[in-house]
Design a protein around this motif. Structure first.
Motif, short mmCIF file in Angstrom:
data_model
loop_
_atom_site.label_atom_id
_atom_site.label_comp_id
_atom_site.label_asym_id
_atom_site.label_seq_id
_atom_site.Cartn_x
_atom_site.Cartn_y
_atom_site.Cartn_z
N GLY A 83 17.79 -1.53 -8.30
CA GLY A 83 16.90 -0.58 -7.64
C GLY A 83 16.86 -0.78 -6.14
N THR A 84 16.84 -2.03 -5.72
CA THR A 84 16.84 -2.34 -4.28
C THR A 84 18.12 -1.84 -3.63
N GLN A 85 19.27 -2.08 -4.27
CA GLN A 85 20.55 -1.62 -3.72
C GLN A 85 20.57 -0.10 -3.59
N VAL A 86 20.07 0.59 -4.61
CA VAL A 86 20.05 2.05 -4.57
C VAL A 86 19.21 2.54 -3.39
N MET A 87 18.02 1.97 -3.24
CA MET A 87 17.14 2.42 -2.16
C MET A 87 17.75 2.10 -0.80
N GLN A 88 18.40 0.97 -0.66
CA GLN A 88 19.04 0.64 0.62
C GLN A 88 20.17 1.61 0.93
N ARG A 112 5.65 -0.88 -9.54
CA ARG A 112 6.47 0.10 -8.81
C ARG A 112 6.04 0.17 -7.34
N ILE A 113 4.75 0.23 -7.09
CA ILE A 113 4.25 0.27 -5.71
C ILE A 113 4.67 -0.98 -4.96
N LYS A 114 4.53 -2.14 -5.60
CA LYS A 114 4.93 -3.40 -4.94
C LYS A 114 6.43 -3.43 -4.64
N TYR A 116 8.34 -0.84 -3.87
CA TYR A 116 8.56 -0.05 -2.66
C TYR A 116 7.97 -0.73 -1.42
N GLU A 117 6.84 -1.37 -1.56
CA GLU A 117 6.25 -2.08 -0.42
C GLU A 117 7.16 -3.21 0.07
N ARG A 118 7.80 -3.92 -0.88
CA ARG A 118 8.75 -4.99 -0.48
C ARG A 118 9.91 -4.42 0.32
N LEU A 119 10.24 -3.15 0.08
CA LEU A 119 11.32 -2.49 0.81
C LEU A 119 10.84 -1.88 2.13
N GLY A 120 9.55 -2.01 2.42
CA GLY A 120 9.02 -1.51 3.69
C GLY A 120 8.34 -0.16 3.62
N TYR A 121 8.13 0.38 2.43
CA TYR A 121 7.44 1.66 2.30
C TYR A 121 5.94 1.46 2.49
N GLN A 122 5.32 2.49 3.05
CA GLN A 122 3.87 2.47 3.27
C GLN A 122 3.23 3.61 2.51
N THR A 123 2.05 3.34 1.96
CA THR A 123 1.31 4.34 1.21
C THR A 123 0.33 5.06 2.12
N PHE A 124 0.30 6.37 2.01
CA PHE A 124 -0.70 7.14 2.74
C PHE A 124 -2.05 6.95 2.06
N ALA A 125 -3.12 6.85 2.83
CA ALA A 125 -4.46 6.63 2.30
C ALA A 125 -5.05 7.90 1.69
N GLU A 126 -4.58 9.06 2.13
CA GLU A 126 -5.16 10.33 1.68
C GLU A 126 -4.84 10.61 0.20
N LEU A 142 -1.40 11.53 -7.64
CA LEU A 142 -0.36 10.58 -7.29
C LEU A 142 -0.66 10.02 -5.90
N ARG A 143 0.22 9.15 -5.42
CA ARG A 143 0.15 8.64 -4.05
C ARG A 143 1.49 8.98 -3.39
N LEU A 144 1.45 9.23 -2.09
CA LEU A 144 2.68 9.42 -1.32
C LEU A 144 2.99 8.14 -0.57
N MET A 145 4.27 7.78 -0.57
CA MET A 145 4.75 6.63 0.20
C MET A 145 5.87 7.13 1.11
N GLN A 146 6.05 6.45 2.23
CA GLN A 146 7.10 6.85 3.18
C GLN A 146 7.70 5.65 3.85
N LYS A 147 8.93 5.86 4.32
CA LYS A 147 9.62 4.88 5.15
C LYS A 147 10.55 5.63 6.10
N GLY A 148 10.52 5.20 7.36
CA GLY A 148 11.48 5.70 8.33
C GLY A 148 11.18 7.05 8.92
#
Length: 170
Positions: A83-88, A112-114, A116-126, A142-148
């Motif tokens: 999973g990490t390789q795919v996301m990278q 699952r959230i952890k 993505y967080e280890r990969l540097g994704y951040q969760t929106f509070a809204e 749901l929650r939205l997460m983003q990176k980059g």
């Protein structure tokens, strides 16, 4: 080694994993999914590990970011950092990624959230509600997460508006 292979052919292996990995309320009807891929609006990547099917990613190239709508690794291919390789690999080819995750109320959702967080994704509070894929289901919390994302593109209302407009036709 993991490879991401662009394809417009969603075969039985992809369909079966899609239906196993996502409950009905979290996935679009299969014929609609195929139609969006055929139209070029929805991109499909076949995940291949050592020349064997290892999973898939359905994603959208939107004006300000890319949205990973569905991502699953086949159970036989999990582990070893697949999973990490795919996301990278995805991060290397896309400018800014947004994805949806379930709220952190189950052990699987928390893991699952952890991940993505280890990969540097951040969760929106809204609060975020995914419009239903089927008329008999309510919107899904749901929650939205983003990176980059560039700061100008990273406002929650802008992201939500693009998702609703392009992905959910709202």
């Amino acid at each position: 080694m993991i490879r991401l292979v662009p394809t417009t052919i969603a075969d039985e292996a992809i369909k079966n994993l899609y239906e196993e990995a996502f409950p009905e309320e979290e996935r679009r009807p299969w014929n609609q999914q195929l139609s969006l891929v055929a139209s070029g609006k929805l991109q499909l990547l076949r995940i291949v590990r050592e020349d064997a099917f290892a999973g898939f990613i359905f994603y959208w190239n939107l004006p300000a970011f890319s949205f990973i709508e569905h991502f699953a690794i086949h159970p036989a291919a999990r582990g070893g950092g697949a999973g990490t390789q795919v996301m990278q690999l995805m991060e290397a080819q896309l400018n800014g990624i947004v994805l949806e995750v379930e709220p952190p109320v189950t052990e699987q959702a928390i893991r699952r959230i952890k991940f993505y967080e280890r990969l540097g994704y951040q969760t929106f509070a809204e609060s975020y509600y995914q419009p239903p894929y089927y008329p008999h289901y309510p919107p899904l919390e749901l929650r939205l997460m983003q990176k980059g994302l560039l700061p100008a593109a990273a406002t929650f209302p802008d992201i939500k508006n693009q998702l609703y407009k392009y992905v959910y036709n709202k």
